[in-house]
Scaffold this active site. Structure first.
Site: not given
Length: 148
Positions: A46, A53
């Site tokens: 992120c 992620d």
């Protein structure tokens, strides 16, 4: 053609921009067919929080004169694991990089991202309509349902 990474010890690229992608001649340039790559454990960071992620990427393309060499693709995708970018940016950037490298007759990418903040984000991009008469299979990834 530059020398391929295939068969050599190669480290993980520092970033997607630094990653080299290799292409090889398509042995059937006169035939429309779909080649698929699936990366069920794609990771990036992120760009705001630095937290990881995770996504399931599915890349389908109808080759023209070139195929992407799978080891270089694997290393390119791995280079995202320390790269901060939003889901949309990662997914579309992969698709555009492959389009620019291969000049395929058609390409699509589906990025099926696991929830961030409780919301899964799925991102889809393609170069246009597929060639007529080509069988395009479903990407086979169900919508995220959690435990529901």
């Amino acid at each position: 053609m530059a020398e391929l990474m295939l068969g050599k010890t190669v480290g993980i690229p520092a970033s997607p921009e630094a990653a080299e992608l290799d292409r090889v001649p398509n042995p059937h340039p006169d035939t429309n067919y779909v080649a698929r790559f699936v990366a069920p454990e794609f990771t990036s960071l992120c760009p705001v929080t630095g937290q990881p992620d995770f996504a399931h990427l599915v890349i389908d393309y109808v080759p023209g004169d070139w195929l992407v060499e799978s080891k270089s693709l694997k290393l390119y995708l791995t280079s995202f694991r320390n790269h901060g970018a939003f889901h949309e940016d990662c997914t579309v950037a992969v698709g555009k990089r492959l389009r620019d490298l291969l000049s395929p007759r058609w390409l699509r990418i589906g990025g099926y991202w696991y929830p961030r903040g409780g919301i899964p984000i799925d991102v889809f991009w393609q170069t246009g309509a597929p060639p007529e008469g080509v069988w395009i299979p479903d990407q086979g990834v169900a919508p995220y349902r959690g435990r529901g």
